[in-house]
Design a protein around this motif. Structure first.
Motif, mmCIF file in Angstrom:
data_model
loop_
_atom_site.group_PDB
_atom_site.id
_atom_site.type_symbol
_atom_site.label_atom_id
_atom_site.label_comp_id
_atom_site.label_asym_id
_atom_site.label_seq_id
_atom_site.Cartn_x
_atom_site.Cartn_y
_atom_site.Cartn_z
ATOM 1 N N CYS A 3 13.360 56.128 -32.930
ATOM 2 C CA CYS A 3 14.609 57.136 -32.573
ATOM 3 C C CYS A 3 15.768 56.614 -33.002
ATOM 4 C CB CYS A 3 14.347 57.371 -31.311
ATOM 5 S SG CYS A 3 13.159 58.168 -30.403
ATOM 6 N N TYR A 4 16.013 55.526 -32.939
ATOM 7 C CA TYR A 4 17.471 54.627 -33.236
ATOM 8 C C TYR A 4 17.420 53.308 -33.629
ATOM 9 C CZ TYR A 4 22.405 53.365 -32.436
ATOM 10 O OH TYR A 4 23.737 53.050 -32.477
ATOM 11 N N TRP A 14 22.833 54.170 -26.410
ATOM 12 C CA TRP A 14 22.335 55.376 -27.284
ATOM 13 C C TRP A 14 21.051 55.985 -26.230
ATOM 14 C CZ3 TRP A 14 17.890 56.952 -29.057
ATOM 15 C CH2 TRP A 14 17.857 58.178 -29.863
ATOM 16 N N ARG A 17 21.452 57.631 -22.985
ATOM 17 C CA ARG A 17 21.914 59.192 -22.854
ATOM 18 C C ARG A 17 20.739 60.171 -23.402
ATOM 19 N NH1 ARG A 17 26.012 56.198 -25.492
ATOM 20 N NH2 ARG A 17 25.534 57.401 -27.304
ATOM 21 N N ARG A 18 19.587 59.641 -23.451
ATOM 22 C CA ARG A 18 18.601 60.668 -24.142
ATOM 23 C C ARG A 18 17.442 60.551 -23.234
ATOM 24 N NH1 ARG A 18 22.294 59.087 -27.307
ATOM 25 N NH2 ARG A 18 23.041 60.698 -28.922
ATOM 26 N N GLN A 19 16.789 61.619 -23.123
ATOM 27 C CA GLN A 19 15.316 61.829 -22.701
ATOM 28 C C GLN A 19 14.291 62.539 -23.656
ATOM 29 O OE1 GLN A 19 16.007 64.334 -19.038
ATOM 30 N NE2 GLN A 19 16.311 62.225 -17.783
ATOM 31 N N GLU A 33 19.809 64.991 -25.022
ATOM 32 C CA GLU A 33 20.984 64.285 -24.844
ATOM 33 C C GLU A 33 21.370 64.676 -23.174
ATOM 34 O OE1 GLU A 33 25.464 63.138 -25.816
ATOM 35 O OE2 GLU A 33 24.474 64.322 -27.208
ATOM 36 N N GLN A 35 23.569 65.389 -20.193
ATOM 37 C CA GLN A 35 25.002 65.758 -20.162
ATOM 38 C C GLN A 35 25.601 65.082 -19.130
ATOM 39 O OE1 GLN A 35 24.254 69.939 -19.731
ATOM 40 N NE2 GLN A 35 24.866 70.255 -21.981
ATOM 41 N N THR A 37 25.967 61.709 -16.747
ATOM 42 C CA THR A 37 25.523 60.576 -16.199
ATOM 43 C C THR A 37 26.391 59.804 -15.221
ATOM 44 O OG1 THR A 37 25.034 60.028 -18.677
ATOM 45 C CG2 THR A 37 25.240 57.969 -17.163
ATOM 46 N N TRP A 83 19.739 72.592 -20.142
ATOM 47 C CA TRP A 83 21.055 72.897 -20.636
ATOM 48 C C TRP A 83 21.402 74.279 -20.453
ATOM 49 C CZ3 TRP A 83 21.062 70.361 -26.093
ATOM 50 C CH2 TRP A 83 21.284 68.906 -26.022
ATOM 51 N N PRO A 99 26.657 70.286 -26.272
ATOM 52 C CA PRO A 99 25.896 69.559 -27.185
ATOM 53 C C PRO A 99 25.543 70.304 -28.352
ATOM 54 C CG PRO A 99 24.774 69.290 -24.844
ATOM 55 C CD PRO A 99 25.973 70.449 -24.763
#
Length: 117
Positions: A3-4, A14, A17-19, A33, A35, A37, A83, A99
């Motif tokens: 992913c990164y 990074w 902040r993501r699931q 992402e 939203q 945290t 979201w 986002p």
């Protein structure tokens, strides 16, 4: 799944902040992402805020831009379920703060344009 790629600290920031979620309508895997945290605050500072106006004028809230679009249509265009409230309540002042995924899909849905990716 890759992913990164980055240095240790930036990669962890990074990923915080993501699931990885399965979309409830399209069943597609989405890297969403987060939203909001919550972080622990360790240092407290006293700040003096100057007062620039003696009275505050109340401004009526602007209407949501996508209130007339159904939840089913938003989900059908790939907007993550987490979201939906933010997308449906966005007005002209905060719409561009959404986002990237939900902003793009909401604009496509609003203009009745459907794209296959």
């Amino acid at each position: 799944m890759l992913c990164y790629v980055g240095h240790h600290d930036s990669a962890y920031q990074w990923a915080e902040r993501r699931q990885l979620e399965t979309h409830p309508k399209t069943c597609a895997g989405q890297l969403v992402e987060v939203q909001k945290t919550v972080r622990e605050v360790r240092e407290v500072r006293e700040v003096t805020v100057p007062v620039y106006a003696a009275s505050v004028q109340e401004v009526s809230p602007k209407p949501p831009l996508l209130a007339d679009i159904s939840e089913s249509d938003l989900l059908g265009n790939g907007i993550p379920a987490a979201w939906l409230d933010d997308v449906r309540n966005a007005n002209e002042d905060n719409f561009l703060e959404l986002p990237t995924l939900s902003l793009h899909d909401a604009i496509d849905d609003r203009n009745d344009c459907y794209h296959a990716f």
